[in-house]
Design an enzyme around this catalytic site. Structure first.
Site, mmCIF file in Angstrom:
data_model
loop_
_atom_site.group_PDB
_atom_site.id
_atom_site.type_symbol
_atom_site.label_atom_id
_atom_site.label_comp_id
_atom_site.label_asym_id
_atom_site.label_seq_id
_atom_site.Cartn_x
_atom_site.Cartn_y
_atom_site.Cartn_z
ATOM 1 N N TYR A 133 14.784 -8.737 6.135
ATOM 2 C CA TYR A 133 14.945 -7.243 6.370
ATOM 3 C C TYR A 133 14.386 -6.329 7.485
ATOM 4 O O TYR A 133 12.974 -6.718 7.429
ATOM 5 C CB TYR A 133 14.580 -5.979 5.174
ATOM 6 C CG TYR A 133 14.858 -4.581 5.144
ATOM 7 C CD1 TYR A 133 16.045 -4.185 5.528
ATOM 8 C CD2 TYR A 133 13.381 -4.161 6.145
ATOM 9 C CE1 TYR A 133 16.471 -2.811 6.292
ATOM 10 C CE2 TYR A 133 13.763 -2.667 7.133
ATOM 11 C CZ TYR A 133 15.440 -2.118 6.722
ATOM 12 O OH TYR A 133 15.547 -0.933 7.115
ATOM 13 N N ASP A 142 13.570 -3.662 10.835
ATOM 14 C CA ASP A 142 14.029 -2.611 11.406
ATOM 15 C C ASP A 142 14.532 -3.249 12.838
ATOM 16 O O ASP A 142 15.258 -4.201 13.561
ATOM 17 C CB ASP A 142 13.312 -1.264 11.614
ATOM 18 C CG ASP A 142 13.171 -0.739 10.697
ATOM 19 O OD1 ASP A 142 14.172 -0.216 9.664
ATOM 20 O OD2 ASP A 142 11.441 -0.303 9.988
ATOM 21 N N GLU A 186 24.211 7.682 -0.619
ATOM 22 C CA GLU A 186 24.605 5.850 -1.495
ATOM 23 C C GLU A 186 23.976 5.407 -2.309
ATOM 24 O O GLU A 186 23.252 5.894 -2.920
ATOM 25 C CB GLU A 186 23.066 5.959 -0.125
ATOM 26 C CG GLU A 186 23.034 5.507 1.215
ATOM 27 C CD GLU A 186 22.184 4.838 2.025
ATOM 28 O OE1 GLU A 186 22.017 5.654 3.028
ATOM 29 O OE2 GLU A 186 21.774 4.418 1.529
ATOM 30 N N ARG A 201 -0.989 10.539 3.869
ATOM 31 C CA ARG A 201 -1.626 11.789 4.685
ATOM 32 C C ARG A 201 -1.961 12.502 4.260
ATOM 33 O O ARG A 201 -1.128 13.307 3.432
ATOM 34 C CB ARG A 201 -0.197 11.616 5.293
ATOM 35 C CG ARG A 201 -0.035 11.867 6.507
ATOM 36 C CD ARG A 201 0.907 12.529 7.611
ATOM 37 N NE ARG A 201 1.859 10.756 7.769
ATOM 38 C CZ ARG A 201 2.791 10.251 8.192
ATOM 39 N NH1 ARG A 201 3.366 11.991 8.065
ATOM 40 N NH2 ARG A 201 3.607 9.299 8.715
ATOM 41 N N ARG A 225 20.054 8.853 -2.455
ATOM 42 C CA ARG A 225 19.887 9.931 -1.249
ATOM 43 C C ARG A 225 21.463 10.081 -0.666
ATOM 44 O O ARG A 225 22.590 9.280 -0.718
ATOM 45 C CB ARG A 225 19.166 9.532 -0.281
ATOM 46 C CG ARG A 225 20.152 7.800 0.611
ATOM 47 C CD ARG A 225 18.438 7.433 2.087
ATOM 48 N NE ARG A 225 19.209 6.642 2.632
ATOM 49 C CZ ARG A 225 18.954 5.713 3.826
ATOM 50 N NH1 ARG A 225 17.268 6.701 4.260
ATOM 51 N NH2 ARG A 225 18.727 4.535 4.195
ATOM 52 N N ARG A 278 0.885 -1.042 0.388
ATOM 53 C CA ARG A 278 -0.066 0.236 -0.220
ATOM 54 C C ARG A 278 0.956 1.001 0.044
ATOM 55 O O ARG A 278 2.001 1.251 -0.118
ATOM 56 C CB ARG A 278 -1.477 0.018 0.730
ATOM 57 C CG ARG A 278 -0.256 -0.202 2.518
ATOM 58 C CD ARG A 278 -1.328 -0.207 3.407
ATOM 59 N NE ARG A 278 -0.516 -0.131 5.318
ATOM 60 C CZ ARG A 278 -1.032 1.507 5.304
ATOM 61 N NH1 ARG A 278 -1.633 2.283 4.988
ATOM 62 N NH2 ARG A 278 -0.757 1.396 6.567
ATOM 63 N N ARG A 309 21.157 -6.895 -2.376
ATOM 64 C CA ARG A 309 20.989 -5.860 -2.881
ATOM 65 C C ARG A 309 22.204 -4.663 -2.548
ATOM 66 O O ARG A 309 22.123 -5.261 -1.115
ATOM 67 C CB ARG A 309 19.655 -4.663 -3.233
ATOM 68 C CG ARG A 309 20.746 -3.549 -4.052
ATOM 69 C CD ARG A 309 20.476 -4.169 -5.599
ATOM 70 N NE ARG A 309 20.298 -3.022 -6.134
ATOM 71 C CZ ARG A 309 21.295 -2.087 -6.938
ATOM 72 N NH1 ARG A 309 22.067 -3.462 -7.545
ATOM 73 N NH2 ARG A 309 20.874 -1.776 -7.915
HETATM 74 C C1 LIG Z 1 21.043 1.744 4.314
HETATM 75 C C2 LIG Z 1 20.501 0.830 5.974
HETATM 76 C C3 LIG Z 1 20.115 1.722 6.783
HETATM 77 C C4 LIG Z 1 18.577 1.401 7.752
HETATM 78 N N1 LIG Z 1 18.018 2.424 8.164
HETATM 79 C C5 LIG Z 1 17.620 1.881 9.317
HETATM 80 C C6 LIG Z 1 16.740 3.050 10.049
HETATM 81 O O1 LIG Z 1 16.829 4.185 10.024
HETATM 82 N N2 LIG Z 1 16.183 2.401 11.398
HETATM 83 C C7 LIG Z 1 15.429 0.842 11.678
HETATM 84 O O2 LIG Z 1 15.247 0.291 12.082
HETATM 85 N N3 LIG Z 1 16.447 0.541 11.045
HETATM 86 C C8 LIG Z 1 17.152 0.267 10.055
HETATM 87 N N4 LIG Z 1 18.138 -0.347 9.123
HETATM 88 C C9 LIG Z 1 18.126 -1.831 9.587
HETATM 89 C C10 LIG Z 1 18.767 -1.840 10.496
HETATM 90 O O3 LIG Z 1 19.935 -1.699 10.123
HETATM 91 C C11 LIG Z 1 19.272 -3.735 11.206
HETATM 92 O O4 LIG Z 1 17.853 -3.686 11.632
HETATM 93 C C12 LIG Z 1 19.603 -4.185 12.325
HETATM 94 O O5 LIG Z 1 21.155 -3.110 12.099
HETATM 95 C C13 LIG Z 1 19.972 -5.118 12.211
HETATM 96 O O6 LIG Z 1 21.592 -6.001 12.710
HETATM 97 P P1 LIG Z 1 21.671 -7.017 12.273
HETATM 98 O O7 LIG Z 1 22.320 -7.361 14.050
HETATM 99 O O8 LIG Z 1 21.013 -8.380 12.897
HETATM 100 O O9 LIG Z 1 22.108 -7.269 11.564
HETATM 101 P P2 LIG Z 1 24.022 -5.996 11.748
HETATM 102 O O10 LIG Z 1 24.540 -5.559 12.022
HETATM 103 O O11 LIG Z 1 24.073 -6.922 10.045
HETATM 104 O O12 LIG Z 1 25.771 -7.742 12.217
HETATM 105 C C14 LIG Z 1 25.627 -8.591 11.325
HETATM 106 C C15 LIG Z 1 26.920 -8.739 12.060
HETATM 107 O O13 LIG Z 1 27.407 -10.145 11.708
HETATM 108 C C16 LIG Z 1 28.818 -10.101 11.559
HETATM 109 N N5 LIG Z 1 29.218 -11.795 10.657
HETATM 110 C C17 LIG Z 1 28.141 -12.065 9.448
HETATM 111 N N6 LIG Z 1 29.153 -13.001 8.596
HETATM 112 C C18 LIG Z 1 30.516 -12.741 10.015
HETATM 113 C C19 LIG Z 1 30.967 -14.149 9.719
HETATM 114 N N7 LIG Z 1 30.943 -14.837 9.326
HETATM 115 N N8 LIG Z 1 31.831 -13.989 10.695
HETATM 116 C C20 LIG Z 1 32.487 -12.820 12.093
HETATM 117 N N9 LIG Z 1 31.399 -12.463 11.212
HETATM 118 C C21 LIG Z 1 30.103 -11.382 10.731
HETATM 119 C C22 LIG Z 1 28.772 -9.060 10.075
HETATM 120 O O14 LIG Z 1 29.922 -8.055 10.150
HETATM 121 C C23 LIG Z 1 27.561 -7.815 10.556
HETATM 122 O O15 LIG Z 1 28.268 -7.382 12.139
HETATM 123 C C24 LIG Z 1 19.152 0.118 7.854
HETATM 124 C C25 LIG Z 1 19.097 -1.247 7.117
HETATM 125 C C26 LIG Z 1 19.928 -0.287 6.005
HETATM 126 C C27 LIG Z 1 21.274 -2.183 5.190
#
Ligand SMILES: Cc1cc2nc3c(=O)[nH]c(=O)nc-3n(C[C@H](O)[C@H](O)[C@H](O)COP(=O)(O)OP(=O)(O)OC[C@H]3O[C@@H](n4cnc5c(N)ncnc54)[C@H](O)[C@@H]3O)c2cc1C
Length: 367
Positions: A348, A350, A300, A172, A279, A168, A247
């Protein structure tokens, strides 16, 4: 011997480490990056907090998650109001009366509703994202604000993208530029590093950075009773069924010395197709106060992903979800390792989703 080896020091890994340490467990937390925090990691340059991996704004409807974050880090109020730029014109986001006033020259909600209705394309069963967007929001919104951005983001024509990407399009009918609808919104008073630092401040947590799990798999499996893996699930299983697609993004961060305010807003989206980036973030505008005479920006560029590049957005189409389901079935059969976080779940999330997932997982660990 550690009770847990947590692979990945992103938010999921850090919340799990904190919760397990509080339950008396010993933890080896490792990350292949040189820093902890995963995608929320920040660095400070010229007194400006830089979101290293793209703009991260905290927003949630969960009282539990908001309470948890505030317990570990002082948060301050921040209202996210990005701007869209297309062909020399600027538009407010999210789509609201300010946007419609600029697009249609109309200032009354009833008028705007009629104009959008007239602009909508009657398509009963949209076959792709373009048809879906034209049916939901009309030509003007689609061509000015959706098409170019989406095609850059996904590297494909909107006609080749599934309609399901857009379920959707919220329109607003008030003059309200607050991007998020969530009850709780804000940013850390200092930076996300403070949150991560507090989560990891336990004597039971041993941290190793610059260590890739797959290069030391046998040793690490040998020194821990359980493994929590937050890297990519297909990589853990050596891509035995194939590769899950993503991506990627390239971030170009620049120190601008000619001005202390280059775009006047934290996030400027480029929605036209003549510009290859999506952006630009001007980090100082995320801060309440900033006296730096210079300014730092990050632009980006969406990028093609291949194994070895940073994974950002899961493609999440039917083919990839079916592949993920096979890995998930394999994961469910393991007794020593479990998967979590955005890469482990191929989803994905947040930040609030990831925190809630970790807290709910911790609820089930009592021994
Ligand atoms: C561009 C962008 C903007 C975003 N903006 C927002 C926002 O405004 N608000 C919001 O709420 N969320 C946002 N998010 C989402 C947010 O980044 C994620 O929800 C959050 O960071 C996920 O945490 P995670 O621990 O799952 O993953 P990650 O932060 O990716 O942590 C996973 C970690 O595992 C490590 N890893 C992977 N494989 C290995 C390996 N084999 N050995 C050792 N280490 C490894 C990686 O290096 C990484 O540090 C955004 C995401 C992106 C991409």
């Amino acid at each position: 011997m550690y009770d847990y080896c947590i692979v990945g020091a992103g938010l999921y890994g850090c919340v799990m480490a904190d919760g397990l340490a509080k339950r008396g467990k010993t933890i080896l937390l490792l990350d292949k990056r040189e820093n902890v925090g995963g995608n929320v990691a920040c660095e400070v340059k010229d007194g400006i907090v830089i979101h290293k991996y793209g703009a991260h704004i905290f927003h949630t409807d969960s009282k539990r998650v908001w309470g948890f974050v505030n317990e570990h880090c002082e948060m301050r109020q921040y209202c996210h109001s990005p701007i869209a730029y297309n062909d020399g014109q600027i538009y407010n986001l999210p789509f609201n009366m300010n946007t419609f006033y600029k697009l249609y020259g109309a200032d009354m909600p009833s008028q705007v509703k009629e104009l959008i209705e007239e602009d909508r394309v009657a398509i009963k069963n949209p076959k792709n994202l373009e048809e879906q967007a034209l049916a939901l929001a009309g030509r003007r919104i689609y061509y000015t604000l959706i098409k170019g951005y989406t095609e850059k983001q996904w590297g494909r024509s909107c006609r080749e993208l599934p309609a399901s990407i857009i379920k959707r399009i919220p329109l607003r009918m008030t003059f309200d530029n607050n991007y998020f609808n969530d009850k709780y919104q804000g940013l850390p008073e200092k930076s996300y590093n403070e949150l991560i630092g507090k989560l990891l401040n336990h004597p039971r947590i041993t941290i190793m950075t610059g260590v890739d799990f797959k290069e030391h798999k046998e040793v690490l499996e040998g020194v821990s009773r359980h493994i929590i893996y937050t890297g990519s699930i297909d990589e853990y299983f050596d891509y035995c069924y194939g590769v899950l697609e993503y991506r990627s993004l390239e971030f170009r961060t620049v120190r601008n010395t000619h001005t202390d305010n280059s775009q006047g807003v934290a996030v400027m989206n480029y929605t036209g197709d003549g510009i290859s980036y999506t952006r630009t973030i001007e980090h100082r505008h995320f801060m309440k106060e900033c006296n730096s005479p210079v300014t730092w920006t990050t632009t980006e560029y969406p990028a093609k992903w291949e194994v070895g590049k940073e994974r950002y957005y899961p493609i999440g189409d039917e083919k990839n979800l079916a592949l993920y389901a096979r890995y998930k079935a394999l994961a469910d059969k393991q007794d020593k390792v479990e998967f979590g976080g955005r890469l482990g779940d191929y989803k994905y999330y947040d930040m609030d989703d990831v925190i809630l997932k970790a807290l709910e997982r911790l609820d089930t660990i009592n021994d």
